[in-house]
Design a protein around this motif. Structure first.
Motif, PDB file in Angstrom:
ATOM      1  N   VAL A 133      43.705  30.824  44.177  1.00 39.19           N
ATOM      2  CA  VAL A 133      44.807  30.964  44.824  1.00 39.19           C
ATOM      3  C   VAL A 133      45.430  32.421  44.292  1.00 39.19           C
ATOM      4  CG1 VAL A 133      47.443  30.292  44.686  1.00 39.19           C
ATOM      5  CG2 VAL A 133      45.538  28.422  44.892  1.00 39.19           C
ATOM      6  N   PHE A 134      45.210  32.584  42.990  1.00 43.43           N
ATOM      7  CA  PHE A 134      45.831  33.774  42.132  1.00 43.43           C
ATOM      8  C   PHE A 134      44.822  34.919  42.756  1.00 43.43           C
ATOM      9  CE2 PHE A 134      47.815  30.336  40.323  1.00 43.43           C
ATOM     10  CZ  PHE A 134      49.329  30.600  40.750  1.00 43.43           C
ATOM     11  N   THR A 135      44.940  35.579  43.753  1.00 43.52           N
ATOM     12  CA  THR A 135      43.781  36.632  44.181  1.00 43.52           C
ATOM     13  C   THR A 135      44.670  37.465  45.085  1.00 43.52           C
ATOM     14  OG1 THR A 135      41.798  37.002  45.085  1.00 43.52           O
ATOM     15  CG2 THR A 135      42.932  35.062  46.086  1.00 43.52           C
ATOM     16  N   SER A 136      43.921  38.355  45.471  1.00 46.23           N
ATOM     17  CA  SER A 136      44.569  39.583  46.455  1.00 46.23           C
ATOM     18  C   SER A 136      45.134  39.056  47.789  1.00 46.23           C
ATOM     19  CB  SER A 136      43.429  40.486  46.944  1.00 46.23           C
ATOM     20  OG  SER A 136      42.945  41.239  45.788  1.00 46.23           O
ATOM     21  N   GLY A 137      46.605  39.264  47.656  1.00 42.53           N
ATOM     22  CA  GLY A 137      47.247  38.956  48.977  1.00 42.53           C
ATOM     23  C   GLY A 137      47.462  37.517  49.361  1.00 42.53           C
ATOM     24  N   GLU A 163      39.693  39.001  39.130  1.00 38.05           N
ATOM     25  CA  GLU A 163      39.908  40.215  38.409  1.00 38.05           C
ATOM     26  C   GLU A 163      40.677  41.355  39.058  1.00 38.05           C
ATOM     27  OE1 GLU A 163      36.392  42.792  38.856  1.00 38.05           O
ATOM     28  OE2 GLU A 163      35.157  41.041  39.476  1.00 38.05           O
ATOM     29  N   LYS A 164      40.530  41.486  40.463  1.00 37.85           N
ATOM     30  CA  LYS A 164      41.259  42.499  41.034  1.00 37.85           C
ATOM     31  C   LYS A 164      42.801  42.512  40.909  1.00 37.85           C
ATOM     32  CE  LYS A 164      38.029  43.421  45.024  1.00 37.85           C
ATOM     33  NZ  LYS A 164      38.283  44.134  46.211  1.00 37.85           N
ATOM     34  N   VAL A 165      43.305  41.340  40.499  1.00 31.33           N
ATOM     35  CA  VAL A 165      44.734  41.305  40.348  1.00 31.33           C
ATOM     36  C   VAL A 165      45.237  40.987  39.063  1.00 31.33           C
ATOM     37  CG1 VAL A 165      45.099  40.527  42.790  1.00 31.33           C
ATOM     38  CG2 VAL A 165      44.966  38.793  40.900  1.00 31.33           C
ATOM     39  N   TRP A 166      44.326  40.835  38.178  1.00 29.02           N
ATOM     40  CA  TRP A 166      45.018  40.390  36.812  1.00 29.02           C
ATOM     41  C   TRP A 166      45.880  41.848  36.203  1.00 29.02           C
ATOM     42  CZ3 TRP A 166      45.366  36.470  33.561  1.00 29.02           C
ATOM     43  CH2 TRP A 166      45.511  36.710  32.456  1.00 29.02           C
ATOM     44  N   GLU A 167      45.367  42.888  36.232  1.00 27.45           N
ATOM     45  CA  GLU A 167      46.135  43.814  35.665  1.00 27.45           C
ATOM     46  C   GLU A 167      46.992  44.449  36.626  1.00 27.45           C
ATOM     47  OE1 GLU A 167      43.710  46.829  33.867  1.00 27.45           O
ATOM     48  OE2 GLU A 167      42.800  45.497  32.360  1.00 27.45           O
ATOM     49  N   PRO A 168      46.769  44.751  37.810  1.00 25.46           N
ATOM     50  CA  PRO A 168      47.663  45.218  38.596  1.00 25.46           C
ATOM     51  C   PRO A 168      48.790  44.277  38.903  1.00 25.46           C
ATOM     52  CG  PRO A 168      45.773  45.519  39.818  1.00 25.46           C
ATOM     53  CD  PRO A 168      45.267  44.698  38.526  1.00 25.46           C
ATOM     54  N   ASP A 169      48.878  43.014  39.010  1.00 18.37           N
ATOM     55  CA  ASP A 169      49.995  42.230  39.311  1.00 18.37           C
ATOM     56  C   ASP A 169      50.570  41.638  37.877  1.00 18.37           C
ATOM     57  OD1 ASP A 169      49.609  42.658  41.633  1.00 18.37           O
ATOM     58  OD2 ASP A 169      48.726  40.493  42.313  1.00 18.37           O
ATOM     59  N   ARG A 170      50.006  42.325  36.838  1.00 17.32           N
ATOM     60  CA  ARG A 170      50.809  41.962  35.648  1.00 17.32           C
ATOM     61  C   ARG A 170      50.470  40.417  35.011  1.00 17.32           C
ATOM     62  NH1 ARG A 170      55.322  43.190  34.338  1.00 17.32           N
ATOM     63  NH2 ARG A 170      54.916  44.297  31.983  1.00 17.32           N
ATOM     64  N   TYR A 171      49.614  39.735  35.247  1.00 20.96           N
ATOM     65  CA  TYR A 171      49.388  38.469  34.767  1.00 20.96           C
ATOM     66  C   TYR A 171      49.647  38.247  33.401  1.00 20.96           C
ATOM     67  CZ  TYR A 171      48.336  36.554  39.323  1.00 20.96           C
ATOM     68  OH  TYR A 171      48.506  35.941  40.562  1.00 20.96           O
ATOM     69  N   ALA A 172      48.956  39.094  32.594  1.00 22.08           N
ATOM     70  CA  ALA A 172      49.133  39.129  31.142  1.00 22.08           C
ATOM     71  C   ALA A 172      50.719  38.919  30.455  1.00 22.08           C
ATOM     72  CB  ALA A 172      48.177  39.793  30.580  1.00 22.08           C
ATOM     73  N   ALA A 173      51.264  39.930  31.176  1.00 22.10           N
ATOM     74  CA  ALA A 173      52.641  40.002  30.832  1.00 22.10           C
ATOM     75  C   ALA A 173      53.654  38.830  31.193  1.00 22.10           C
ATOM     76  CB  ALA A 173      53.218  41.275  31.346  1.00 22.10           C
TER      77      ALA A 173
END
Length: 210
Positions: A133-137, A163-173
């Motif tokens: 679910v937590f992926t591009s688009g 992996e494609k969205v982990w950093e761009p979408d700021r999941y860790a934050a």
């Protein structure tokens, strides 16, 4: 590695529009399992089901599990192999839900938009899992707030993030902010295979509802 599968390319090109997502999965539902499991080496459902089953620690006989974004039921089938839990599934796509129903592992299946408030009660599940679910688009990190809301305090949540969205979408934050606000406790965030034949990985996140 980029996939040659045109449906996967369509999936990664989505922009979050619910209509386009429904259209894609209406086209893909019938061949999804074969395309992803055999064609792409989709191992995330097995890994997530195993992580959730282990986190339940013997509570599986009476546990109620939410499979959020259940798709064709790949995760639910893996959970059913490992536990005696009752599993509810939600997904945006009616076509995918029809395929999930054929697996006969769900207590209930319902259409739901995970970018909105879920029509589910607070603290109603003993475990929550969300894979693919937590992926591009598709769905952004804010949707994890709803998963935490419907889980009882102490319940495990297992979520994969491409992996494609982990950093761009700021999941860790976002997860760190959820923890600061007392919504979850972070138990583990590990690198894990996702589509092995495509070369894609994910973050396999084990959280605990607070």
């Amino acid at each position: 590695m980029e996939s040659d599968n045109p449906l996967l390319k369509r999936a990664y090109a989505l922009d979050g529009d619910a209509g386009r997502i429904r259209d894609l999965y209406a086209d893909w539902a019938a061949s999804y399992d074969a395309d992803t499991l055999d064609g792409m080496g989709y191992v995330a459902p097995v890994l997530a089901a195993r992580a959730l089953s282990e986190a339940l620690e013997g509570e599986t006989a009476e546990a109620r599990i939410l499979d959020a974004g259940c798709g064709t039921g790949l995760v639910g089938a893996e959970i059913a192999r490992r536990t005696e839990a009752e599993i509810d599934g939600i997904d945006l796509s009616p076509g995918m839900l029809e395929e999930a129903a054929r697996k006969k592992v769900y207590r209930s299946l319902a259409e739901a938009d995970m970018t909105a408030t879920l029509n589910l009660s607070d603290n109603s599940y003993d475990g929550v899992v969300s894979v693919g679910v937590f992926t591009s688009g598709h769905v952004g990190p804010e949707a994890i707030d709803e998963l935490a809301r419907v889980a009882r305090p102490g319940a495990p949540l297992v979520v994969t993030v491409h992996e494609k969205v982990w950093e761009p979408d700021r999941y860790a934050a976002h997860l760190a902010e959820m923890e600061r606000h007392g919504l979850i406790r972070l138990r583990a965030i590990n690198d894990a295979p996702y589509h092995e034949k495509e070369g894609y990985t994910c973050k396999l996140c084990l959280l605990e509802a607070a």
